[in-house]
Write a protein that holds these residues in place. Structure first.
Motif, PDB file in Angstrom:
ATOM      1  N   TYR A   1     -32.746 -30.212 -17.206  1.00 25.21           N
ATOM      2  CA  TYR A   1     -32.835 -28.845 -17.636  1.00 25.21           C
ATOM      3  C   TYR A   1     -31.895 -27.904 -17.974  1.00 25.21           C
ATOM      4  N   GLU A   2     -32.386 -26.767 -18.528  1.00 26.51           N
ATOM      5  CA  GLU A   2     -31.007 -25.812 -18.760  1.00 26.51           C
ATOM      6  C   GLU A   2     -30.414 -25.337 -17.568  1.00 26.51           C
ATOM      7  N   ASP A   3     -28.971 -25.238 -17.567  1.00 28.46           N
ATOM      8  CA  ASP A   3     -28.149 -24.938 -16.758  1.00 28.46           C
ATOM      9  C   ASP A   3     -28.091 -25.989 -15.623  1.00 28.46           C
ATOM     10  N   THR A   4     -27.937 -27.321 -15.901  1.00 29.03           N
ATOM     11  CA  THR A   4     -27.904 -28.295 -15.058  1.00 29.03           C
ATOM     12  C   THR A   4     -26.366 -28.940 -15.387  1.00 29.03           C
ATOM     13  N   GLN A   5     -26.013 -29.680 -14.582  1.00 27.17           N
ATOM     14  CA  GLN A   5     -24.602 -30.157 -14.416  1.00 27.17           C
ATOM     15  C   GLN A   5     -24.188 -31.148 -13.311  1.00 27.17           C
ATOM     16  N   MET A   6     -23.238 -31.701 -13.483  1.00 26.39           N
ATOM     17  CA  MET A   6     -22.643 -32.506 -12.285  1.00 26.39           C
ATOM     18  C   MET A   6     -22.115 -31.557 -11.337  1.00 26.39           C
TER      19      MET A   6
END
Length: 609
Positions: free
Chosen positions: A452-457
């Motif tokens: 999804y948008e704005d997702t990261q580790m």
């Protein structure tokens, strides 16, 4: 001065050894000093451009260096070796000739692609490792995900591949792992459920036919026979759940729900491995407590693992849209629909039930986060703003020592995240691990949020007992849209490295493919102890400098298989040796060793250096 040195750095006891010279590094008195911790060194490791979304870290050839197994995410298709298309790859960790390490592709010659027809190419999706035949090396469970609504062009089943100790694999005799009708394997974990010294296998599955039925797979416990074959004992172990689907809406506590994660660990400190089933569809999770000798009872509700206690759906946007079309409603929606969803997206009599106001759970991590000797949990969940606060988010659960958990609000322990968009947001939390990245003796939390948008580790450092600070960008561990993860000390320098992939699952992703990323821990040389040689399920307690740490050897967990190194790395902070190490086997047998030198590897047989 000599006396002080001897007290600070005790020599190894006769029953365990570490030949590495004692060089205790001074550590910052106030902890990590915010220097970059991780650098991407994918090209240097020889895997630039390789694609993968699920990873397993395991020493498969007996040289102590963790190797890397990966799957690229392609389902229902065998590898085409002749055409050069490999969906599964095995990389052995080798010297690069210049004092470093490099992964070398050994996929085809390893035999790990061999199918039942004797040809090269498999269609497995879940991969975890454990020593199923007790010969001292790690064997492979290759689990097949098959949706019964699709056409099977392969006929492949879940399989065990036996290792000869040199990373050469052969298929074990077929057994109860194989489902003639197909099984949607979504996760698996090796464990010794009956404490007989032979590994068993806990396997969970998703929907039997996604989109056509709400019926999901029955999770299975398979007893190992010690030769790579397994016998299914689910019913005898008390693990059967009620079948539901169709007109039966699957809202009862005894119903079986679609699962994405399998975890096995000792929750209540009775030395018997317990089984956790991490469920999707905002349904309850299950904690099957082992009463001894592989007899289980579901204590998910009583332990508070099943879900949090918020079942108020009045802030669910889909509910608001249904009420706008068909209301008035009780309870009255606390938000407006504003045309966000068609009213048919809410199902009265189903979505308003407690069974549908829990979590979209993908992975449950088990480990002692607060160093009090028991197993805590972290659940990784997908959460959507539209679903409201009754949908459980990712959360840390602290164990009281007897197997009951306190759900700590993320705003109280530093694990809360801000969302850059207010109208809509999604937390795509799929993968997670506990690791002590800065070697201070306290476990930190690594979370892979994706799709999804704005997702990261995300990486949270445990800055003080029970309190965390988000250090993803500061450490270099803030990759967007990760896919899968594995944690291991790949270069045997005492700290933990990370492998992940890239997701291009939805619009908005920055990636065009599933390329692999290798992140090397580049912090200064830590004080540590690497513990090798214990089988899956053994609990290891290390006492050093007044701090007691506990880890359990894991045989895989989490969505579509997360496998970290079975060797355990303990950060020792300012310490340089271990006062006492105690190992406890499933069923209760234990043994202790004293005076173990740090900054090297140790094995109970004294073989490591």
């Amino acid at each position: 001065m000599l006396l002080l040195l001897l007290l600070a750095c005790p020599e190894a006891s006769p029953s365990g050894s570490s030949e590495v010279p004692q060089t205790c590094a001074p550590r910052p008195t106030e902890g990590w000093d915010r220097e970059l911790a991780y650098e991407e060194r994918t090209a240097e490791m020889g895997i630039e451009g390789v694609e993968g979304v699920r990873f397993a870290a395991a020493d498969l050839d007996g040289d102590r260096y963790p190797d890397l197994y990966l799957w690229d995410g392609t389902s229902n298709a065998r590898d085409d070796v002749a055409g050069g298309v490999l969906h599964h790859r095995l990389y052995l960790n080798r010297e690069d000739g210049a004092g470093g390490r490099r992964f070398v592709d050994a996929t085809v010659e390893s035999g790990i692609l061999t199918n039942r027809e004797g040809e090269q190419g498999t269609s497995s999706n879940v991969h975890v490792f454990g020593d199923v035949d007790a010969d001292g090396d790690l064997d492979l469970f290759a689990g097949r995900y098959f949706d019964r609504g699709t056409t099977d062009a392969t006929g492949d089943c879940s399989e065990i591949y036996l290792n000869d100790g040199q990373a050469a694999f052969t298929l074990a005799t077929s057994s109860d792992l194989c489902h003639p009708g197909g099984y949607p394997t979504s996760s698996a974990a090796f464990t010794d459920a009956d404490a007989d010294g032979t590994l068993d296998l806990w396997v969970v599955g998703w929907y039997l036919e996604y989109g056509a039925s709400s019926e999901s797979a029955q999770a299975e416990l398979l007893r190992g026979n010690g030769d790579g074959t397994f016998e299914e004992i689910t019913a005898d172990a008390g693990l059967k759940q009620d079948r539901c689907g169709g007109s039966d809406n699957c809202v009862e506590r005894a119903d079986r729900f679609p699962a994405y994660g399998a975890t096995a660990c000792d929750i209540n400190q009775d030395t018997w491995p317990d089984l956790l089933k991490t469920n999707y569809a905002r349904s309850w999770n299950n904690l099957f407590v082992n009463k001894g000798h592989a007899t289980f009872s579901d204590m998910g509700q009583e332990s508070l693992f099943a879900a949090d206690n918020n079942v108020d759906y009045s802030d669910n946007t889909r509910y608001a849209c249904w009420c706008e079309a068909y209301g008035p409603c009780t309870p009255e929606p606390t938000i407006a629909c504003d045309g966000a969803w068609p009213p048919e997206y809410w199902s009265a009599g189903y979505d308003d039930q407690p069974a549908r106001n829990n979590g979209n759970s993908f992975t449950t991590v088990c480990g002692d986060v607060d160093n009090d000797g028991d197993a805590d949990l972290y659940t990784a969940e997908i959460k959507h703003k539209w679903a409201g606060e009754s949908s459980d988010g990712s959360q840390l659960l602290l164990n009281d020592g007897a197997g009951t958990f306190s759900r700590i609000p993320n705003g109280e322990n530093g694990l809360e995240r801000e969302h850059p968009r207010t109208r809509d947001w999604n937390e795509g939390d799929l993968y997670a691990a506990f690791l002590d990245f800065d070697s201070d003796g306290w476990k930190d939390i690594l979370l892979g949020s994706s799709d999804y948008e704005d997702t990261q580790m995300w990486l949270w450092r445990q800055s003080s007992p029970g309190q965390f600070e988000e250090v993803s960008e500061a450490t270099g561990m803030n990759q967007p849209w990760p896919a899968g993860l594995a944690v291991a000390d790949f270069d045997l320098d005492g700290d933990l490295d990370v492998v992940t992939g890239s997701s291009n699952a939805r619009a908005g992703t920055p990636w065009t493919d599933h390329r692999v990323h290798y992140y090397e821990n580049v912090l200064p040389a830590p004080n540590f102890l690497r513990v090798e040689g214990f089988p899956v399920g053994v609990r290891v307690e290390v006492e050093s400098g007044g701090l007691v740490q506990t880890q359990e050897v894991s045989g895989g967990y989490g969505v579509f298989g997360i496998q970290n190194d079975v060797a355990l790395t303990f950060g020792l902070g300012d310490g340089c040796g271990v006062d006492q190490l105690t190992a406890t086997w499933p069923g209760g047998a234990s043994q202790s060793w004293e005076g173990i030198s740090g900054n090297g590897a140790w094995r109970p047989d004294g073989a490591a250096d």
